[in-house]
Each structure stands twice: as structure tokens, then as C-alpha cells.
Enzyme design. Sequence first.
Site, short mmCIF file in Angstrom:
data_model
loop_
_atom_site.label_atom_id
_atom_site.label_comp_id
_atom_site.label_asym_id
_atom_site.label_seq_id
_atom_site.Cartn_x
_atom_site.Cartn_y
_atom_site.Cartn_z
N TYR A 197 -2.98 -1.04 10.38
CA TYR A 197 -2.68 -1.23 8.80
C TYR A 197 -1.55 -0.47 8.35
CZ TYR A 197 -3.99 -1.33 3.96
OH TYR A 197 -4.02 -1.47 2.47
N SER A 214 0.73 -1.26 0.09
CA SER A 214 -0.01 -0.06 0.14
C SER A 214 0.74 1.16 -0.07
CB SER A 214 -0.99 0.15 1.25
OG SER A 214 -1.34 1.35 1.58
#
Length: 254
Positions: free
Chosen positions: A159, A146
Site C-alpha cells: 500500500y 495517503s
Amino acid sequence: MRNVSAPFSLEDRTALVTGAGRGIGQAIALALGRAGAQLILAGRPGSSDGTRQQLQALGAEVRCIDIDLSDTAATQNFARTVAQEHDVDILVNNAGVIERGSSVDVTVESWGHVMSVNLHSPFILSQAFGERMIARGRGKIINVASLLAFQGGRTVATYAVSKHGILGLTRALANEWAQHGVQVNALAPGYIATDNTAALQADEARSSEILARIPSGRWGEAADLGGAAIFLASPASDYVTGHTLVVDGGWMSR
């Protein structure tokens, strides 16, 4: 480079994709299927049925296997069993969860859940299938990272930490396994219009901030990851390893 006449072909290759029921995972699975791969889709019960139907319509061979990737013991058993039953040539560690909230409110349980799915399961699966790839002298592992593998984000501490870990895992395994013909790389999607980013898309002010920084001037679509995934899964990338391919419409260049 192997098979230079068709460097992007995945004919006679078997790919296992986690979290292929929707969004980026589904787009990657469909792209690999179009390139000729046979697919194994691993995820929650029934979650990959729609993807399976689309792949079958393309003429791809596909099998769905139910697994709760937050359950470490179950993931280990799954990995051992499937590795014995199938010669997996391409492993795509895509499944992930995101839990939003202030860092001061993160519980140990929430931290553990996110790490189990986002970081522990990619290691467990890479270890099991990587061992077989090493023995065969070839293989491709693609971890889905990401932009938050490079940044801290806002109210997504668990995350962000897990995705930073994915980059470390990618590089560590690449260093060990390249000599055995196994390439380990990562994809880092930018702001992609999926269920995981629904809250950001719905926040008009935040969405405007995001779009203002993206040179391409739009949110990405899950299908934008397809070509990059084919490249990293195919003979075209046989001399690419330990790399993180960012697909972000130019976000990181600003």
C-alpha cells in the site's frame, strides 16, 4: 480564473469517481454532487447503489458502471468506452485496496493485485480521460493518496509503495499537462474512520498513539475530504497543479 463569480461551482461538469460506494469515495462523490456536478460512479457490481440513491435525492444526475479495476485489460476497455461516450471534466482516482501483513510474507500475487488497483488503474484512467481533456483545453484529475505516500507505515508495504507512486504520477502528469489547461493534483487523507482503518481503530493502544499525534484530537471523517475535493475540482484551483493537499487534522505538522 474561469467563472470568477462562482469559483467553486461544478455546474455543467461531469465527474467520474472510482470506488464511490463507501468511505472517502462516497463522501467525495456526494460533495461534488452538491456542488452541481453530474456523476459517473465506477466500481464493483452493486457497490455504488447506495451512493447513487443519495445523489439522486440531491437532484444530481448519476450513472453507475461496473468495473473490476484489478483487471488491467478490462480497465483499459472501460476507459476507452466511457471516454468516447462522456466528456469527463473531473476524474477522481479514489479506488484502492490495502493488504496488511509482514513484508516477508507478501506474495507476488498480492503485490500485483494492490498495484493494479492502486497505481495501474489511476494511470490507465488518467491517460484515457486526460487525452480528451487536453483536446478540450481543460480538465481536473484528483488522485487519492495517503499519509503513507510520505511514510513507510507498518506492515503495509504494498500500500505504501503504491501511494508513493501516486505522488510521482500526479507530479509527472501535472508537468506535462498544465500547459494544456489540465490540472493534476492529489488528496492525502490522514487517519480517517473508514472500513480500511477499522483494524487500527479497534486496536486500543495503536488508536491512542495515533490520536496523541493528531493536533485536532480526533480521527477524521470521510466528509472532511469533501471541501478539499471541491476545491481541486473547481475553477478555484485553476493555478494549482502537481500539489498534494494533505487533510490530516495536523498529523504531518507534528
